[in-house]
Each structure stands twice: as C-alpha cells, then as structure tokens.
Design a protein around this motif. Structure first.
Motif, short mmCIF file in Angstrom:
data_model
loop_
_atom_site.label_atom_id
_atom_site.label_comp_id
_atom_site.label_asym_id
_atom_site.label_seq_id
_atom_site.Cartn_x
_atom_site.Cartn_y
_atom_site.Cartn_z
N UNK A 196 -9.86 8.43 -14.06
CA UNK A 196 -10.40 7.63 -12.25
C UNK A 196 -9.71 6.13 -12.50
N UNK A 197 -9.09 5.93 -11.52
CA UNK A 197 -9.16 4.01 -11.59
C UNK A 197 -9.67 3.42 -11.50
N UNK A 198 -9.18 2.55 -11.83
CA UNK A 198 -9.48 1.43 -12.65
C UNK A 198 -10.64 0.65 -12.05
N UNK A 199 -9.91 0.33 -10.61
CA UNK A 199 -10.95 0.09 -9.28
C UNK A 199 -11.32 0.79 -8.18
N UNK A 200 -12.35 0.17 -7.54
CA UNK A 200 -12.70 0.78 -6.42
C UNK A 200 -11.81 0.86 -5.16
N UNK A 201 -11.26 0.26 -4.95
CA UNK A 201 -9.72 0.81 -3.60
C UNK A 201 -8.61 0.33 -4.55
N UNK A 202 -7.59 1.20 -4.97
CA UNK A 202 -6.64 1.06 -5.39
C UNK A 202 -5.60 0.19 -4.96
N UNK A 208 10.51 -0.37 -3.15
CA UNK A 208 9.62 0.52 -1.61
C UNK A 208 8.95 1.47 -1.48
N UNK A 209 8.23 1.50 -2.26
CA UNK A 209 7.23 2.19 -2.48
C UNK A 209 5.95 1.34 -1.85
N UNK A 210 4.61 1.96 -1.56
CA UNK A 210 3.10 1.31 -1.41
C UNK A 210 2.03 2.56 -1.34
N UNK A 211 1.46 2.58 -2.39
CA UNK A 211 0.01 3.46 -2.10
C UNK A 211 -1.13 2.67 -2.25
N UNK A 212 -2.26 4.11 -1.89
CA UNK A 212 -3.59 3.07 -1.06
C UNK A 212 -4.37 4.07 -2.28
N UNK A 221 -10.13 12.11 -3.36
CA UNK A 221 -9.70 10.89 -3.04
C UNK A 221 -8.61 10.98 -2.22
N UNK A 222 -8.71 9.98 -1.80
CA UNK A 222 -7.52 9.53 -0.01
C UNK A 222 -6.95 9.53 -1.03
N UNK A 223 -5.13 9.67 -0.65
CA UNK A 223 -4.23 8.91 -1.35
C UNK A 223 -2.74 8.67 -0.09
N UNK A 292 -1.06 -0.80 12.41
CA UNK A 292 -1.32 -0.20 11.09
C UNK A 292 -2.79 -0.37 10.17
N UNK A 293 -2.72 0.36 9.29
CA UNK A 293 -3.85 0.16 8.82
C UNK A 293 -4.03 -1.18 7.55
N UNK A 294 -3.20 -1.61 7.37
CA UNK A 294 -3.11 -2.66 6.67
C UNK A 294 -4.85 -3.63 7.57
N UNK A 295 -5.24 -3.79 6.11
CA UNK A 295 -5.99 -5.08 6.20
C UNK A 295 -7.77 -4.03 6.65
N UNK A 296 -7.32 -2.89 6.71
CA UNK A 296 -8.67 -2.13 6.99
C UNK A 296 -9.69 -2.14 8.95
#
Length: 487
Positions: A196-202, A208-212, A221-223, A292-296
């Motif tokens: 389980x990730x440490x944070x609610x949103x990771x 060159x890489x980004x992950x959520x 979980x949505x990745x 873009x999905x940045x910032x939701x």
C-alpha cells in the motif's frame, strides 16, 4: 424512420450522461424543465473513469444541490495538493467549509448525480446515438439511431452537448476543436498492489518518467504513467511490465502491481471550442474544452460549466429570461476554460521539465510560490476553482462577479443551504426589510451593511453598501435582473 418529430417548445435535450450532463439535466428538471438525457452507451456507470479528484468549488456547487455530504462520505479528503517538483500546497486554510480536495472515483460522483436526476424527473434515453442535428428559430431537431438500428427524430427548444471530446453535437453544428496533443502514449491501468502506498495520492516525475497512483476504494488502484522516451501510437499493445517499469522510473518502486483488470494507452490533448453556443445549441464539459489531467481540473471544470448554465437555461426556457442571457454563459465560462488550459498545461510542463533551464525555472517558481502568499493563493484559487470571478459592468461594486463564501445567515442557515431552491438570494443587513417575489430574502448574521444579490450559482449579481435606515428597492439592481429572475 421510426415515429415523427417530438415537438416541445419548453424542453431541453442533454446529450451525454457523464458528470456534466447529469448535473445539468438534474438542475433543469429541478427547475421544472422537461429534460431528456440522451446517451449512446447502455445504462451502466463504468468504473473505468479517469477523474479522481473533486475540488473545493465543485463541492460548494454540490452543496448547493444537497448532495455534497453524500459525495464526501464516499471519498477520502486530502489536505495537501502536490503540483510539481517539490511544490505542494496546504489546503486547510482555504476560505470554505471544504478546505481539502476529495479523492473519489468519477463513477461514485456519477452515481450520486444520477440518483438526483432520476428523482428530479429526467427522462433517460440510453443506447441512442446522435447522427445529425438541425435548428431553426423555434427549436432543435436531433436525428438519432436506436439500439435496434432504427432512426428517430427528437425535438426540443435547446440542445446541450455534454458528450465529451469527440462530441457529436459539436461536430453537427460545425464547430472546430483547435488545439494539439500535449502528451502521447500515456498509459493507464487498474491494478492491485502488493504494497500500500504511503500517501493517499502518489505522484512524482523523475527524468523522462511520470506516474500517478490513486485508490478506487475496492482494492484496486488507478495508475497513470508516461515515459517520454517511449512515444508510440495509442494502438501499440500494452502490458503490465511496461506500466511497472514507468512506476519504478518515476516513483522508485512499482508497489508489486498485479492482476490488472484494465489497461489502455491514450494521448492527452489541449483543445477548446471557439464558441460554447451556436444558436439553440450549447456545449459544456469536455465537449467544449479538454486539457491535461494535471491538477485534476477536468471533471471539476465541466461540473462548474453545468452550474453556470443550468439556472440560465431554465430561466430562458420557462420564459423568465430573455434568450440573450445565454450569451453570458459563453462570456463567463469560455474565459474560465481558457484559464484552466493555461494552468493545467503549465503544471504538466513544469512537472516534466527536463532541460537545465526548465529545471531552473521550475525551482525558481517553486521558491517564489513558497515565499509569496498572494502568488500562492492565486495558484490555489485557479486549481480549486475558488479564485475565479466573472467580469462585472463598468462602475459595478467590487464584489460583483465574485464567488460568495458559504456565510452563515441570520436565521442560522448557511448560504449554500439557502441556494438549494435554485433561486436568487438577497442578503441584507439586519433589520432591513424588502419584499420581492423574485428573490429569497435573507439577512447577515453579523452587523455587515453590504447588500448582496447572490445568483443561484453562488456568484454576486449585484452589491451595494447600505447606510443606516436605508433600504433596498428594485431600482438598485441592474436592469437585466428583471429578465433573469428565477421566479
């Protein structure tokens, strides 16, 4: 052809049953407008949604409809927003009772909004695809294809396209959708995690890489991930190993991802229609703008489009306002959509900074926002939606066009509770009398002498400072108030 045109001069057809369409249809039906919600998919709320965040301003709008508490109960609050690099912003000081963002899958929001729409009397027409559209001075005719292949004509006074990025309604009225793909080959998967990730949103970006990573709440979980060095078409096959590799590059670990129930590759666009209105046809949500999905901000911006349009369209269709009121929807929301394009695009570009000069710019901006509160508040206001204001006429009071916080009124009721009837609320100083069937009259709980005429969407239509022993009369209000009264 199956049947004939169904002519109704006081009805609305909403095309697309995502969150924007459901909120809008529910608002119209609650105001007494006959509404048909047309959706080409079968009746099923999918769990394959991309949105996972509800921001403060959207929660306020949901509160004004009596459903915010239901949605809050289903989600998990987060009091800090991570934007890019080392920049994260505390939300607990926001001037709202929703001083957090809510992590909740889009389908949970849709379930609540669908129940509200059903209770309000919305007619649903699933497995019905729009194939053409014509409009005249009196209304709009939709040509649709049913699940059995038959065709039909549907008629209404107005049609609103809330049918997403590939909007059939937008295409039918010939509106372009200019813009570009900002990020290609974004990967998306729903997986189980061994750790389980440490944070609610990771979320993180390295090189060159980004992950959520965000939780559904059902064990999955949505990745979402992106590797700049792997730019391939959306049609390129995708496997879990690629997603795990991106997670390791961006997050340092893959949390033991396994049992993927869904995987997809897509691209992220920045686009905006030049107009949100063509005659009797309007657009809202992703049909009008994508980014873009940045910032939701995606689902949130669409829901706030609906909150702006709903009361105006209801007033026009029921004859309580002139058609010109709908032009203010274009004026107000197109500007907000443009601002969201800028802010979300800026966040993603800074998050994915690669070159020394872009990394230096990101570090400088992070430091600046950390030190300068007004600049930080502006960023927070744009992302949460609390900071947007609408243009006011020249000479208007400084509060005109601004969002009104959820103030406590003299009878112990909160403002957003008072707005649940879809009416204008006139807030007056204590002891000031006013009678007008067009508004709901309330008084400040404090000794404040400002009079505020609050629109059904929670923004100031008119404001004035009242001296002692001075009342209010209808001539104080802007001339157009008589044409957009909801009573």
């Amino acid at each position: 052809m199956n049947g004939t045109a169904h002519d109704s001069s006081r009805s609305v057809i909403v095309v697309g049953s995502g969150p924007t369409g459901l909120l809008l249809a529910g608002d119209l039906a609650a105001a007494g407008v006959p509404v048909t919600l047309v959706e080409k998919r079968p009746h099923k709320i999918s769990n394959l949604s991309r949105a996972f965040v509800v921001h403060a301003r959207t929660l306020e709008q949901l509160d004004a409809r009596g459903v915010a508490d239901d949605i809050e109960a289903k989600g998990r609050p987060l009091d800090r927003l991570r934007l890019f690099g080392n920049l994260s912003i505390e939300l607990t000081g926001l001037p709202t009772r929703f001083d957090h963002l809510l992590v909740i899958p889009q389908y949970e929001v849709e379930q609540v909004l669908e129940r509200r729409a059903v209770d309000a009397g919305v007619t649903f027409s699933h497995e019905t695809e729009v194939t053409g559209l014509t409009q005249d001075a009196d209304g709009v005719t939709l040509r649709v294809r049913r699940a059995d292949g038959s065709t039909d004509l549907l008629r209404a006074a107005y049609v609103v396209g809330t049918d997403g990025m590939r909007s059939s309604v937008r295409e039918a009225v010939g509106l372009p959708f200019p813009g570009k793909s900002v990020i290609r080959s974004v990967v998306l998967a729903d997986v189980r995690l061994a750790e389980e990730p440490e944070n609610l949103l990771t979320v993180s970006a390295v090189g060159d890489a980004f992950a959520f990573i965000a939780p559904f709440g059902d064990g999955y979980y949505r990745v979402i991930g992106w590797n700049r060095s792997r730019d391939v078409p959306d049609s390129e096959p995708l496997d879990l190993d690629e997603i795990k590799e991106i997670a390791r590059l961006a997050l340092g670990r893959d949390y033991g991802m396994h049992d993927a129930r869904w995987m997809s590759r897509f691209h992220s666009d920045e686009r905006q229609a030049p107009a949100y209105r063509v005659g009797r046809v309007l657009l809202a949500g992703d049909a009008a703008h994508v980014h873009t999905p940045a910032g939701g901000q995606g689902m949130n911006t669409g829901l706030q489009d609906a909150a702006n349009l709903g009361w105006k369209l209801a007033a026009v269709v029921t004859g309580r306002a002139g058609d010109a009121l709908l032009d203010t929807y274009q004026t107000e929301r197109h500007a907000v959509g443009k601002a969201v394009l800028r802010s979300s695009g800026g966040i993603v570009r800074l998050a994915m900074a690669k070159y020394p000069w872009t990394l230096a710019a990101r570090a400088a901006l992070t430091g600046f926002l950390g030190r300068v509160r007004p600049a930080r508040n502006k960023v927070i206001g744009n992302v949460t939606g609390l900071g947007f204001r609408y243009a006011a006429p020249k000479g208007a009071h400084r509060l005109t066009g601004t969002r009104v916080p959820d103030v406590l009124l003299g009878d112990g009721v909160r403002l957003y509770e008072a707005l649940r009837g879809g009416e204008f609320v006139l807030i007056l100083p204590r002891g000031t009398a006013y009678e007008d069937a067009r508004v709901k009259v309330a008084h400040w709980a404090s000794e404040r002498r400002t009079a505020l005429l609050v629109r059904p969407d929670g923004y100031v239509a008119w404001a004035g400072e009242l001296a002692e022993n001075r009342g209010v009369n209808s001539t104080d209000f802007p001339a157009e108030f008589a044409t957009y009264s909801l009573r």
